[in-house]
Design an enzyme around this catalytic site. Structure first.
Site, PDB file in Angstrom:
ATOM      1  N   TYR A 438       0.804  -1.228   0.000  1.00  0.00           N
ATOM      2  CA  TYR A 438       0.000   0.000   0.000  1.00  0.00           C
ATOM      3  C   TYR A 438       0.835   1.277   0.000  1.00  0.00           C
ATOM      4  O   TYR A 438       2.037   1.225   0.087  1.00  0.00           O
ATOM      5  CB  TYR A 438      -1.085  -0.015   1.078  1.00  0.00           C
ATOM      6  N   GLU A 439       0.166   2.398  -0.166  1.00  0.00           N
ATOM      7  CA  GLU A 439       0.827   3.707  -0.350  1.00  0.00           C
ATOM      8  C   GLU A 439       1.788   3.701  -1.524  1.00  0.00           C
ATOM      9  O   GLU A 439       2.844   4.332  -1.476  1.00  0.00           O
ATOM     10  CB  GLU A 439       1.579   4.123   0.926  1.00  0.00           C
TER      11      GLU A 439
END
Lengths: 597, 597
Positions: A438-439
Site C-alpha cells: 500500500y501507499e
C-alpha cells in the site's frame, strides 16, 4: 504473550548519538530540549507497551465486522485505546503549534510512530491516515476548510481517510471515475465507489473526513481531470456541530491476510442523492495535492515496517533465550538455549542488525525533513528536500521489504511454534505483508527513485549521499578497529555509484529509456537501501566505539558494534550483488513472453 | 478462482530432455516406457486439476475441527478426494511391485507429488506421511509387520503418521520422554504426548498407523535409548480385520498460519491402560530407523515447496496477463496489462525461473535416488547415494525457502488484491511458510549439509557435482550464444568450491569447528542451492537451444531460455554473494550477546 517494550534506548541512540539532536537546533524547536524528547519517548513507550500492545493479538483474532446498520465495529478495546492516544495529545505531536499540534520535530514524531506501530500496527493505521488528511488540508485547504476541520483532526476527535483506489484505478490513478457534480451553492455531489479505504468506517471517532479523488462531469480524461474533494461522514454545521449523515456508506469490509484490526472498506458515494463534498485546492490538481500527503505517508509506512520488525525481533529473542534444545558446542551442556547455536544466532543478529539499520536510515530521513521544513537558509532547505525526495522511496520500499523478511525469520526462529497462531510470530508476518503493497507498491517506489527522482537531477542528490557514505567509509578505514568495515562500505558506495551511472545512461535512451528504468528500478532501489543502511551502521559503529573509548561499559554499545559488523560485512554483500543484476542487462526481461500459449 | 493446470509440459521437459529418461533404463523399470510415463503424468494432472485443486481454497476457509467424540473432521470433499487418489492407485506409484505398488521410478513419483501438492498441499500431506510409514516398515519392519500393515498402507486404505516431536523435544529428539512399557506378550504399552502430528487423527481412512519414538523404562538417556514403535489407531486382528480402538487419542488440533486443511494434532498415548504398540526394528535404533524415512520425506517436502511455487506462478501470471493498468512504454497504450511493465515482468520471470530451476534440481536428485536404488553396479549405486545425501538437504531447504519468497512475490504481483484472502495468493504464502520448518528446520538441513555430509567425505561428493557444473559451464562458454551464461556459471562454481574449502577448513578445527559449521551452514547451503539450480538451468538452456536448432518453434523453448538467462545472470549473482558472507568470518556471531541486559 510476549510483552512489547518500545525500543527507547535504540531510538535515543539514533536521536542523540547518530543525529546529535540536530533537529532541536532548528528554528521553531527552541522549546524542545533533549530532556523533553526523552520524556516524550518514555511516555509514548508507556502508551505503546501498556495500552496498545496488549490489544494486538486480540484485535487480530477478533477483527472488524460490518454491522447491519452499515456501521463497522472495530475490535474490543480499540476505541478506548485510540481515545487514550487522542486524549494524550499524541495525534498532534508532529503538527505545528499554529495548527494546534505539539510542534515537535519529525524525528520525534517518527520515533513515536514506530513505537505505536510496533505495539499495534492495525490501530496505528487510523492516526496515520488522519495525519495524511491534516497534511493535505494544511497545504491545500481554504482558510474556512482549515478552520472547520483541522482542529478536530489534530485533536483526533475526528479521523481522516484517503480515497484513491477504485477497482479499475490502482497504481494508475488516471483511471479514477468517481464523479463530482457541481451544485449551485459551490459544493459538489459525489457518485462512485472507492475500495481499500483504510479505517473508512468505524465508531472510534465522532466524525470521519474523507479526502476523495474524483472528476467533474466535464473534466478531461487522465490525470488532469482529477480533483480532490473533502467529504465528511457527518456534515458540519456552521457552528461546528455535527449535522446530518452524508450519503457515503460502507458497502463491505475486506477479509485480509493481516491487519485484521484495521477496517478496510469499500465506500459507496452517492447511493441516494449524492455525497456532499467540497473542492480542496485547485480544480484538476487533485493528484498533485494527494501526492503532497502521500510522500510523507510513504515515510510513515516505512516507519511502520520498522515497528513491526522491532516487535518481531523482540518475539524471536524472547523465544530463543528461553527455549532449550540441543547441545552447546562451547559449553557441551545439553540444556543450552537455542540462542547459543550460531545458526540461530545468525537469524537473531540478522533481524536485529537490519532493524537497527532501517531505523537509523528512516530517522536520518526524518531529520532531513526537519531541515527541509525549518532551516533558516533556503539553500539548506532545498538541499535537504532533495535528499528527502531520494530517501523516501528507499525508506518506504526497503524498510517494508526487509520487514517482511525479518518477520519471516522471526517465524523461523520459533520452529514449529512459529506456525501456530497463538505464538504471535505469524501475525507479525501477516501484518507486515501489506506494507510493501500500500501507499504505492514497492515497484512504484522503485520507479519513483530510478525514474523521476534520479533522472530529474541527474543523480545529484544521491551523489551527495554517496559522498557522505564514502566519508564514513574513510573514517572507518582510518580507525584500526574498523578497517574491514570501511573497506566493505567503500565497496558498496562504489557499486551504488556505478549502478546509478548505468541506470542514468540506460534511462536517457529515448527509445528504450522507459523500459530500462522499469527493468532496473527494483534492483537499484535494493542496492541503494543496502548501501545507505550500511552507511548508517558504519556511523553507529564509530559512535559505539567512541562511547566505549570514553569508558562506557554498557553492553548496548558492544551489541551495536556486532550489529554494525553484521550489517556491513554479512548483509551489505548480498545487496551489492544487485550491481551485477543491473549490469546483466534487460534482454531476458524484454524478450520474456509471459503468455507463450 | 484461478484453475490449476498441472505443469505437465515442464515436467516432461525435465524428465525427457534434461534427464533423458535415464531412470527408465535402470533394471526393474523395463515395463515403464516414455509413453507410459506420459500417460501417468496426464492422468495425475487430471486428478490434481479437477479433483484436488478445486478444494484448496474451500479447505483453507473451512479448516479442520476436533469433534466432541474426539474425532477430527477434515474439510468437505477431502475424504472423497483422498479416496479418489487411493482408488486410482496413486498411493503406490513409487512403491515397488513386491510391496504391492506400481514400481515406477522416483522421478515419476516425484513429478506426480509435485502436481498434487500444487493442487492441494494440505491434502497432499496425508499420503506424504503414509509414504514415510511405508518406507520405515519396508526397511525395518518384521515380516509379520510388513504382511499386516504394508498392503493397506500401500493401497491407501490406511494412512500413516510420524510421531517424533514432544513439547521439550523438537529439533533435539534425544529429549523424547514418551515411555514404552514391555508387556508379557512381547508388545508394549505407550504413555506420553506427541505434538504437531500431521494428519494424526481423521476419518479419511479406515485406520491410522502411528510410528512413534519412545523409550523403554530402563533405556539410557539420549539418542541411544530411543526406539521406534508402531501404534495402530485400531488394533488389527489376526485375520486382518480391525479390532478395538487403541488408547491413543487426539487431545487437540492446532490453529495454524496455513495448511488449514491438514489436521495437526496433539496425540495422547496411554490416557487409560496404555496404547498398545510394537517395536519396529532394533531396540535403541529408533532415531536411525526414523531417519531412513526422514531423508526421503525431506526430498518430498522440497517437492512440496515446488508444487506451491508453481501454483503461485500460475496465479501471478493469470492476474498479470489480465489486469490492465498504466501505459506501456513500448506501445504507449494506456490499456496494457501489467505483465507489459518490465518491473512486473521481473517479478514474473523471477518466479518462473526459480520454479523451473528448483524443479530441475529436485528431479535430478530423484533420478540419482533411482540410480542409488536400482543400478546394477554397486559403485554406481554408492556414488549416486553420495550425491543424494548431499542434494537432499539442499532440495529440502533451498526449495522451501525459495517457495516462500516466490509465493510472497506472487502476493506482490497482485497488488492490493494479493492481500485479500479471496484472491488465493495469500493462502499460498501461508501454506508455503511451514515447509522451511517441518521435517527438520532449514537450519537443521544446513547443518546436515555443512556438518555431517560435507565433513564425512571431505567434500568429495559435492566436489563431483561442482565438476559437473564446470563441465556445463564449459559447454555453455563454447557455444557462441551462451558465452555469458557459461562465464557466470563458472564463477558460481568457483565460489562454491572456495566456500566449501573454507567451511571444511573451519569445521576441522577441534576447538571452534562445531561453532564454525553452525555459523557458515546457512549461507553455504544457500550458495550451493543457487549454483546447483543455475547448473540445471544451464543444461536447460543448452537443451532448449538445441531444440530450436532442430527446428522447433514451440514458444516453450524460447521462454525456457529467458528463464535460464534470468536464473544464471540475475538470480545466481545474489547467491554468489554468500561466499563473501562466509569469508567475512564468524566473529560478530560469536561475540553477539543476544541477552545484553
Amino acid at each position: 504473550m510476549i510483552p512489547f517494550a518500545a525500543p527507547v534506548r535504540d531510538l535515543r541512540f539514533v536521536l542523540e548519538e547518530l543525529l546529535e539532536h540536530g533537529s532541536l537546533a532548528l528554528p521553531g524547536f527552541e522549546e524542545a530540549s533533549p530532556d523533553l524528547v526523552e520524556a516524550v519517548l518514555e511516555e509514548a513507550a508507556r502508551l505503546a507497551g501498556e495500552v496498545w500492545a496488549p490489544l494486538n493479538a486480540s484485535g487480530d483474532r477478533q477483527g472488524c465486522a460490518r454491522r447491519d446498520d452499515g456501521g463497522v465495529s472495530v475490535p474490543d478495546g480499540f476505541i478506548e485505546a485510540y481515545q487514550a492516544y487522542a486524549e494524550g495529545g499524541w495525534n498532534g505531536i508532529g503538527v505545528s503549534e499554529a495548527l494546534g499540534g505539539q510542534g515537535l520535530p519529525e524525528v520525534v514524531a517518527s520515533s513515536v510512530q514506530e513505537m505505536l506501530h510496533g505495539a499495534n500496527m492495525a490501530l496505528g493505521l487510523c492516526p496515520m491516515l488522519t495525519a495524511g488528511a491534516i497534511e493535505a488540508l494544511a497545504h491545500h485547504g481554504s482558510d474556512e476548510q482549515q478552520a472547520t476541520y483541522l482542529p478536530k483532526l489534530v485533536e483526533g476527535t475526528w479521523t481522516g481517510t484517503m480515497n484513491l483506489t477504485e477497482p479499475q484505478a490502482g497504481s494508475d490513478l488516471s483511471k479514477v471515475r468517481t464523479r463530482a457534480v457541481p451544485q449551485e451553492d459551490g459544493s459538489y455531489r459525489l457518485f462512485g465507489q472507492k475500495i481499500f479505504i483504510t479505517w473508512g468506517e468505524h465508531d472510534a471517532a465522532e466524525n470521519i473526513i474523507h479526502l476523495v479523488l474524483a472528476r467533474k462531469p466535464d473534466a478531461p480524461e487522465g490525470n488532469k481531470g482529477i480533483s480532490l474533494f473533502l467529504v465528511p461522514k457527518f456534515l458540519v454545521n456552521e457552528d461546528g456541530s455535527l449535522g446530518s449523515r452524508n450519503d457515503v456508506t460502507c458497502a463491505s469490509i475486506e477479509h485480509k491476510l493481516g491487519i485484521h484490526g484495521s477496517p478496510t472498506c469499500t465506500l459507496a458515494f452517492g447511493e441516494n442523492d449524492g455525497a456532499i463534498g467540497y473542492l480542496v485546492g485547485e480544480e484538476g490538481r487533485g493528484l498533485n495535492h494527494m501526492f503532497t500527503m502521500m510522500n510523507e505517508a510513504r515515510h510513515k509506512v516505512g516507519i511502520q515496517g520498522i515497528g513491526v520488525a522491532e516487535r518481531a525481533c523482540q518475539h524471536a529473542f524472547a523465544y530463543a533465550l528461553d527455549r532449550t534444545q540441543g547441545r552447546s558446542p562451547r559449553s557441551g551442556r545439553s540444556d543450552c538455549t537455542i540462542s547459543d547455536h550460531l545458526d540461530v544466532r545468525r537469524m537473531l543478529l540478522s533481524m536485529r542488525a537490519r532493524t537497527d539499520a532501517l531505523r537509523a536510515l528512516a530517522l536520518y530521513c526524518a531529520a532531513q525533513l526537519d531541515v527541509a521544513r525549518h532551516a533558516a537558509d533556503e539553500g539548506e532547505r532545498k538541499a535537504a528536500q532533495a535528499r528527502v525526495d531520494v530517501l523516501i522511496p528507499v525508506v518506504k520500499a526497503f524498510s517494508t521489504d526487509q520487514a517482511v523478511e525479518i518477520a519471516s525469520l522471526g517465524v523461523q526462529v520459533h520452529g514449529g511454534m512459529g506456525f501456530i497462531e497463538e505464538t504471535g510470530a505469524a501475525q507479525l508476518l501477516r501484518d507486515a505483508r501489506i506494507a510493501p503493497i500500500y501507499e504505492g507498491t514497492n515497484g512504484i517506489q522503485a520507479l519513483d527513485l530510478a525514474g523521476r527522482k534520479l533522472q530529474r537531477d541527474g543523480g545529484a542528490a544521491l551523489e551527495g549521499l554517496i559522498g557522505e557514505v564514502e566519508a564514513t567509509a574513510a573514517e572507518l578505514e582510518a580507525s584500526a578497529e574498523h578497517v574491514e568495515l570501511g573497506r566493505s562500505l567503500a565497496g558498496g558506495a562504489a557499486d551504488l555509484r556505478a549502478a546509478m551511472a548505468a541506470v542514468l545512461e540506460a534511462g536517457a535512451d529515448p527509445e528504450s529509456g522507459a523500459d530500462a528504468v522499469q527493468a532496473y528500478a527494483t534492483p537499484f532501489l535494493n542496492l541503494a537501501g543496502h548501501v545507505l543502511c550500511a552507511w548508517q551502521m558504519g556511523r553507529a559503529a564509530l559512535k559505539a566505539s567512541a562511547a566505549q573509548a570514553s569508558g562506557s561499559e554498557e553492553p548496548f554499545y558492544s551489541a551495536k558494534r556486532q550489529s554494525a559488523d553484521y550489517a556491513i560485512r554479512q548483509w551489505l554483500p548480498v545487496g551489492r550483488a544487485q550491481r551485477a543484476v543491473i549490469e546483466a542487462g534487460m534482454a531476458s526481461l524484454a524478450a520474456f513472453d509471459a503468455n507463450p500459449h
